[in-house]
Design a protein around this motif. Structure first.
Motif, PDB file in Angstrom:
ATOM      1  N   GLN B  13      24.955 104.717  52.050  1.00 59.46           N
ATOM      2  CA  GLN B  13      25.775 105.787  52.636  1.00 59.46           C
ATOM      3  C   GLN B  13      26.835 105.230  53.581  1.00 59.46           C
ATOM      4  OE1 GLN B  13      22.971 108.833  54.099  1.00 59.46           O
ATOM      5  NE2 GLN B  13      21.642 108.016  52.536  1.00 59.46           N
ATOM      6  N   GLY B  15      30.074 104.482  55.519  1.00 54.76           N
ATOM      7  CA  GLY B  15      31.134 105.375  55.976  1.00 54.76           C
ATOM      8  C   GLY B  15      30.641 106.731  56.449  1.00 54.76           C
ATOM      9  N   PRO B  17      27.636 108.817  59.198  1.00 56.29           N
ATOM     10  CA  PRO B  17      26.804 108.487  60.371  1.00 56.29           C
ATOM     11  C   PRO B  17      25.433 107.949  59.960  1.00 56.29           C
ATOM     12  CG  PRO B  17      27.677 110.717  60.508  1.00 56.29           C
ATOM     13  CD  PRO B  17      28.004 110.224  59.155  1.00 56.29           C
ATOM     14  N   PHE B  18      25.069 108.119  58.685  1.00 53.46           N
ATOM     15  CA  PHE B  18      23.744 107.668  58.250  1.00 53.46           C
ATOM     16  C   PHE B  18      23.790 106.302  57.579  1.00 53.46           C
ATOM     17  CE2 PHE B  18      24.178 112.259  57.879  1.00 53.46           C
ATOM     18  CZ  PHE B  18      23.296 112.655  58.853  1.00 53.46           C
ATOM     19  N   LEU B  56      23.095 100.502  39.517  1.00 50.22           N
ATOM     20  CA  LEU B  56      22.810 101.856  39.989  1.00 50.22           C
ATOM     21  C   LEU B  56      23.547 102.112  41.297  1.00 50.22           C
ATOM     22  CD1 LEU B  56      19.036 101.853  39.103  1.00 50.22           C
ATOM     23  CD2 LEU B  56      20.840 103.136  37.971  1.00 50.22           C
ATOM     24  N   GLU B  57      23.853 101.043  42.012  1.00 49.84           N
ATOM     25  CA  GLU B  57      24.697 101.124  43.203  1.00 49.84           C
ATOM     26  C   GLU B  57      25.721 100.007  43.071  1.00 49.84           C
ATOM     27  OE1 GLU B  57      24.428 103.356  45.518  1.00 49.84           O
ATOM     28  OE2 GLU B  57      22.350 104.050  45.516  1.00 49.84           O
TER      29      GLU B  57
END
Ligand SMILES: Nc1ncnc2c1ncn2[C@@H]1O[C@H](COP(=O)(O)OP(=O)(O)O)[C@@H](O)[C@H]1O
Ligand SMILES: [Mg+2]
Lengths: 265, 287
Positions: B13, B15, B17-18, B56-57
């Motif tokens: 994730q 970019g 806050p998480f 997958l990523e």
């Protein structure tokens, strides 16, 4: 999948975080009514300043709040445009076919836009600074008078809490099942509508099967520990009003009076 | 297909806050047809690494090469679908991927997605189910009526039936009984030899690493901190313990005897240790 900002809690130690969830809930609701008292530019400036100050006090920065607007951007734009075309008083600026844009229309759509934005940002303070379970507790506490007329408030609250508790779990699970099926050659979001819909079957079936399995296990676990419905259970998370809640209510009261005063400028 | 990671970094994730950084500056090289074990403490980034490997990523930094294909942050996601063809991935708790009405149909799902005809897929599926020792009587059963261990084996068959060149296994034996674990590991080792696969195995069981791997990657806090043969990796048990890892029981025992003055040198499994001890005593060699 889990980058939904709206309704996502960001931990912190600010005063706003430490407010009782009920205070934040009540003030959010009140704000939606109070904002309609503003009827001129000073009113909106005053309200904007109040919202900005509240956001600063959360210590989370403005960026996350603007991000929270994104999912609703479409809705906001449509509402604003409708205002633009439906208002036909004032000086005509543009006239084309059946569309007329007037000065009043422009002013009104700006007002609607700003009001919409302020309401969303202010209510986002509640969801960003309060754990979802506390929001559920607050709703239970605020609804508890309804018990007198036979509404099963505790059971409803328990259902909401359990549902909230499992949202992140299910999201993570959906993500990992999706990955597993992609590794088996499923292309999500490709092809025509029917193919797209079909590609979700291998995701949804295991997700539902697991959710049901988990629900049964949770039910068994609750029963095994002697869960019964009833009104006199004690609470693990206890909501408590403190001094800062008083300060928050007072500040909001002053804001409301101030906003009312701007009508006479 | 050889695999190379060059300065690969990844943040979940990114970019938002998480944002959670999971991999930093990962560099390694997996030779073609090797059996590579990936070890490391929980949360050290092993699963993340294999997800990048299967496209997958996308990596946030750096470059991944698989055979002739290259993946960087700028790679288009759509091209990745085609790339997965040669990679079979068994996820952690793969039984969650079962969804078809029958066991056979579920195992045929992957192969058919990758372009096998129904007849071909059925042959591949039956072969894979036989490999994982599922009885023929179960082929028409619902996968949801099986036991946990059987569901695991069907899910694994579903990946084997795709006939991949690279087989990635993410803790495939977690939660199985000891006999089931040993069976599965032996199956993977045989499959690797028979089909000449490149196998990448994530595991916490050092016994299997010592027994089957010819290449080990040690992950710690999102980076590869050591690579080498099992003998090289298990030579320094103190260092491994610092990384919250361990050596195989046979190696541990051998080290212990060595400390007591016996001239042994870090056997990797029980057979090796037995041979060495028998050699010392001067009896006939094991087997
Ligand atoms: N979907 C995800 N979203 C955010 N962070 C994640 C996600 N999956 C894993 N992580 C984080 O990435 C790091 C590496 O995790 P992982 O690759 O699963 O480790 P391992 O497989 O070695 O146990 C951990 O800190 C974990 O919390
Ligand atoms: Mg893992």
């Amino acid at each position: 999948m889990s980058n939904m900002i709206l309704g996502r809690y960001l931990p912190g130690v600010s005063w706003v975080h430490r407010l009782d969830a009920r205070t934040k809930f009540i003030l959010s609701m009140l704000f939606i009514f109070v904002i309609f008292m503003a009827n001129n530019i000073y009113g909106y400036l005053f309200a904007t300043a109040f919202v900005a100050l509240s956001i600063i006090m959360t210590g989370l920065g403005f960026k996350v709040f603007f991000n929270g607007l994104k999912p609703l951007a479409m809705l906001m734009l449509i509402t604003t445009f409708l205002q633009l075309f439906f208002m036909n008083t004032g000086t005509v600026l543009v006239h084309w076919w059946i569309f007329t844009i007037t000065t009043d229309g422009v002013i009104n759509s700006v007002i609607v836009f700003v009001r919409f934005m302020l309401i969303i940002m202010f209510t986002t303070i509640l969801t960003l600074t309060t754990p979802p379970l506390e929001v559920a507790d607050a709703m239970e506490s605020l609804m508890s008078p309804l018990r007198k007329i036979g509404v099963p408030v505790s059971e409803l609250a328990l259902m909401v809490s359990i549902a909230l508790r499992f949202v992140p779990t299910l999201m993570d699970e959906a993500q990992s099942i999706m990955n597993a099926q992609r590794a088996r050659g499923v292309a999500f979001n490709e092809g025509g509508l029917i193919q797209r819909a079909k590609s979700y079957v291998p995701l949804l079936i295991p997700l539902f099967v697991n959710a049901i399995k988990r629900a049964i296990e949770l039910g068994d676990a609750m029963e095994a520990r002697g869960y019964r419905d009833g009104e006199h259970r004690t609470k693990f998370r206890v909501l408590k009003y403190t001094k800062i809640d008083g300060v928050a209510f007072a500040a909001f009261f002053i804001f409301a009076i101030g906003l009312f005063a701007t009508r006479f400028i | 297909m050889a695999i190379t990671f060059k300065n690969v970094g990844f943040t979940y994730q990114a970019g938002t806050p998480f944002a959670t950084p999971a991999l930093y500056d990962v560099n390694f090289n997996i030779p073609d047809h090797s059996f590579t074990a990936v070890i490391g403490h929980t949360g050290s980034g092993k699963s993340t690494m294999v997800q990048l490997l299967d496209g997958l990523e996308l990596p946030t930094d750096g470059e991944i090469t698989i055979g002739s294909a290259t993946i960087t942050a700028a790679t288009k996601r759509k091209t990745l679908n085609g790339m997965r063809h040669d990679i079979g991935m068994v996820f952690q708790f793969p039984e969650a991927q079962l969804f078809e009405q029958t066991v056979l149909a579920d195992v045929m799902f992957g192969p058919m997605n990758y372009g096998m005809s129904k007849a071909e897929a059925e042959i591949a599926a039956k072969a894979a189910l036989a490999l994982v020792q599922m009885p023929e009587s179960s082929y028409e059963a619902s996968p949801f009526d099986l036991s946990g261990g059987q569901m695991r084996r069907v899910a694994i068959a579903g990946v084997i039936a795709m006939e991949p060149e690279i087989l990635i296994l993410d803790e495939p034996t977690a939660g199985l009984d000891p006999a089931g674990q040993a069976d599965l590991m032996a199956l993977f080792a045989n499959l690797q030899k028979e089909r000449d696969l490149t196998v990448i195995l994530i595991t916490h069981q050092m016994e299997f690493v010592g027994q089957y791997a010819d290449n080990v990657l040690v992950f710690d806090a999102g980076s590869v901190v050591k690579t080498g043969t099992p003998a090289e990796i298990f030579a320094d048990s103190d260092w491994l313990r610092q990384k919250q890892l361990d050596v195989p029981a046979a190696t541990q025992f051998s080290d212990y005897l060595e400390a007591k003055g016996l001239p042994l040198h870090g056997a990797l499994d029980l057979d090796q240790l037995a041979d060495e001890i028998v050699g010392l005593i001067g009896g006939p060699t094991h087997e």
